[in-house]
Design an enzyme around this catalytic site. Structure first.
Site, PDB file in Angstrom:
ATOM      1  CG  ASP A 195      -1.669   1.459   1.651  1.00  0.00           C
ATOM      2  OD1 ASP A 195      -2.530   1.826   0.646  1.00  0.00           O
ATOM      3  OD2 ASP A 195      -1.733   2.079   2.488  1.00  0.00           O
ATOM      4  CG  ASP A 216      -2.138   2.262   7.000  1.00  0.00           C
ATOM      5  OD1 ASP A 216      -1.870   2.772   5.778  1.00  0.00           O
ATOM      6  OD2 ASP A 216      -2.139   3.791   7.201  1.00  0.00           O
ATOM      7  CG  ASP A 241      -3.907  -1.818   2.748  1.00  0.00           C
ATOM      8  OD1 ASP A 241      -4.094  -1.567   1.198  1.00  0.00           O
ATOM      9  OD2 ASP A 241      -3.840  -0.483   3.900  1.00  0.00           O
TER      10      ASP A 241
END
Length: 721
Positions: free
Chosen positions: A347, A693, A697
């Site tokens: 990410d 985070d 996700d």
């Protein structure tokens, strides 16, 4: 209502049969609650404790060891053995298996906490219009068709379609859902685009996101599992725990071992059939039993009862070593999986970057003695902490930035033309924002510039407590200037102004889009002597060139700052007052990459691990970041390596397969796209690690061979892997 984003306000109101001035009636509320359900995420049916315990023994190698322990125990009894030594071996085997089962139960219990943590992102209350009156109700009582009012600081209680703007703009921080580094401006117009993702639905307020600017009314169009957050919840429920590479190898070894041992036992017993009648055994049956004992003893000897203990010990040592590197391993087999990783899907926002907007460049006019000379300053610091220094274009640090006239006025304007709050949270040990991230970045810049007139300013500020230091310089300017009137930001003006007074002097400070501010300026402040000179066409062209360089090549989010002396006694601002401004400077901001990312990226590439950056942000911003962190260092051309989710989905099946093998950047994605990417890579026999985070996700973290949640991330992300 699945397509509320594509419908007009009138169509959505008619669909639910609601009057925007009165809201739903009690009868409609009851009907809609029965029709659409409650605004809660359902609890998963948990397996009982004993089912979890038994599940840990549902493994072929474990079953072989249990059989070995039981046979060893029975043989000891048949042979008439007594004492501790007779039962030592079966006892040790059973103790090892019990320890492994305990670790497994704890791991599975923790994993399901992700679904509980997801509920924390649901709002507790909502301001709802029913029967013509506004009232504050528990968010769980909302039904589709309810009219809800939201304002700065509100957590959105359900998925809602905008129907009325009560301020000049409404901006929402939806980073936890989409990964966008900047807040998103919402609007009333319907979306006509096809293949839309969450980022394109600019008239929808998503459950769990937070309003950072403005006030508006919206109609509830989705509750509970029918929200974007509910979709993530369902995705996590549908995701089954994946078997790790180590588990696969142990299963294969167990199957092979079972076949070999069974074959040897049968072979030994068959080979000795002719000896069953040996008089020494006392008969055929006793002879058969005797050689059966020999075959079983051979099988027990062949079973590696110490293997689980050795594997667990090795993994525990790896876990301990990871802990020294500040990595917490929640599942022991993950240590081995980490070593087998071939692809890392990372990410961007909050993982590769800090997710804290920071001012990184400042552009001002230095002098015009011979020709216009533009000065650029670089600003260090990548978080909301008021810690950082300012460097000139040669790389020299400015000891007292506030002595420079333009930087001083930038600090004043940043502190006064600002609606955000910067504060220190002692519980979390970090600095936090309330409000728009770009405004907080300006507050932090004001702190880094400091105050004028104190030679010991930097060291004096460092002596303050973190709570006092958070906004000390901002409070200084707010104490010395009295705010009289504010002209809020509007989409047509693209700027905000504030009228202040100090010592019989009234000044208007303005900030906004560079093209809007520069076009309204007739003068400009010089940084060398503090003088004000006319803004000529050549100076304006140079400023616009720097702006296009900041916004284009460096993909910085830019704001221009200006001021104007106003006549005494003025009590309010009009839009006509925002002309004949004096230009102060240009500030470029970005969501900065973490300092350690570039070296980590290089280490992965050196180890032969491919890194794919996955983000909900736009393609241009993401590509710029990837260049900064070295994700594209090995690529001569980005063609075939960078895709948006829409571009990827439109590819034919064969080209998708080829794209997956070359992909380095995947942008404008939703949570479902991240999960899809992980699945597709695993089908190509890749061992996939997912780092993230945010709530968005979580499904991919759970689906990947190994999920790695950032320590600074959400509880959902940490609990899902």
């Amino acid at each position: 209502m699945e397509d509320a984003y594509a419908r007009s306000v009138t169509e959505v109101l008619d669909f639910f049969g609601v009057d925007p001035k009165r809201g739903l009636t009690d009868a409609q509320v009851t009907q809609h609650a029965r029709l659409y359900g409650k605004n809660v995420l359902p609890e998963e049916k948990r397996a009982s404790f004993w089912k979890l315990v038994l599940k840990q023994f549902d493994d072929l190698l474990v079953k072989i060891l249990i059989v070995a322990a039981l046979v060893s125990f029975v043989l000891a009894l048949i042979n008439g053995d007594t004492g501790l030594t007779a039962f030592l071996e079966p006892s040790v085997i059973l103790m090892i298996l019990a320890a492994n089962a305990a670790v497994g139960v704890i791991t599975e219990t923790n994993a399901e906490k992700a679904l509980e943590e997801l509920r924390a992102y649901q709002a507790d209350i909502a301001t709802v219009l029913r029967n013509g009156c506004f009232s504050i109700l528990p968010a769980t009582e909302l039904v589709p068709g309810d009219i809800v009012e939201v304002a700065v600081g509100c957590k959105i209680p359900a998925d809602m379609r905008m129907i009325e703007m009560l301020s000049n703009q409404l901006r929402v921080d939806q980073a936890i859902l989409t990964g966008e580094s900047c807040s998103v401006e919402k609007e009333l117009e319907s979306t006509t685009a096809t293949n839309v993702v969450y980022q394109d639905k600019t008239n929808i307020l998503f459950s769990g996101t937070v309003v950072v600017a403005g006030r508006a009314r919206a109609i509830v169009v989705g509750v509970g599992t029918h929200t974007a957050m509910g979709g993530i919840h369902d995705s996590m429920l549908r995701t089954e725990d994946e078997v790790t590479p180590l588990k696969k190898k142990l299963d294969e070894f167990g199957t092979f071992l079972a076949k070999v041992i069974a074959g040897i036992c049968v072979l030994v017993w068959i080979v000795n059939i002719g000896h069953f009648r040996d008089p020494a055994h006392g008969g055929l049956l006793r002879g058969a039993i005797h050689y059966f004992k020999i075959a079983v003893a051979l099988a027990v000897a062949a079973i590696p009862e110490g293997l689980p203990a050795v594997v667990t010990t090795c993994l525990a040592l790896g876990t301990k070593r990871m802990a020294r590197l500040n990595a917490i391993v929640r599942s022991l087999p993950s240590v081995e999986t980490l070593g087998c990783t071939t692809v890392i899907c990372s990410d961007k926002t909050g993982t590769l970057t800090t997710n804290m907007m920071s001012a990184s460049k400042v552009c001002v006019l230095h002098t015009v003695q011979h020709a216009p000379v533009i000065s650029e300053y670089s600003v260090s610091g990548t978080t909301y902490a008021p810690e950082g220094t300012i460097f000139d274009s040669t790389g020299l640090q400015l000891e007292l930035p506030a002595q420079s006239p333009c930087l001083l006025h930038i600090a004043m304007c940043s502190a006064l033309c600002n609606e955000s709050i910067l504060q220190y949270n002692p519980d979390k040990g970090n600095y936090e924002k309330i409000g728009e991230s770009t405004e907080v970045a300006l507050r932090v810049l004001a702190e880094k510039i400091g105050l004028p007139g104190f030679d010991s300013m930097p060291s004096s500020l460092n002596m303050l407590s973190k709570h006092e230091r958070a906004s000390y310089c901002n409070h200084y300017w707010e104490d010395h200037f009295k705010k009289i009137s504010v002209a809020d930001f509007t989409r047509d003006r693209k700027m905000m102004s504030v009228l202040c007074s100090r010592n019989q002097l009234q000044i208007m400070f303005s900030k906004g889009a560079p093209e809007s501010i520069i076009s309204r300026c007739t003068n400009i402040l010089c940084n060398d002597d503090g003088s004000t000179i006319p803004l000529t066409a050549s100076i304006q062209a140079e400023l616009e060139s720097r702006f296009h360089s900041f916004a284009g090549k460096e993909t910085l989010r830019c704001l221009a700052l200006a001021f104007k002396r106003m006549p005494m006694g003025l009590q309010s601002l009009s839009h006509n007052d925002e002309n004949d401004l004096t230009f102060i400077g240009l500030v470029g901001m970005l969501d900065p990459p973490r300092e350690e990312v570039r070296n980590a990226m290089l280490s992965c590439m050196t180890a032969g691990i491919r890194v794919i950056v996955v983000t909900g942000d736009n393609k241009t911003t993401a590509e710029s970041l990837c260049r900064k962190i070295g994700a594209f260092d090995h690529l001569a051309d980005l063609a075939g390596h960078s895709y948006t989710a829409t571009e990827f989905e439109e590819l034919p099946a064969l080209q998708k397969t080829l794209a997956l093998q070359r992909m380095a950047l995947f942008t404008r994605v939703e949570p479902s796209h991240k999960r899809m990417l992980v699945e597709a890579l695993r089908h190509q026999n890749e061992v996939v690690a997912m780092t993230g985070d945010g709530v968005n996700d979580a499904p991919a973290l759970k689906k990947a061979d190994i999920g790695i949640a950032m320590g600074s991330g959400t509880a959902v992300a940490k609990s899902s892997n």
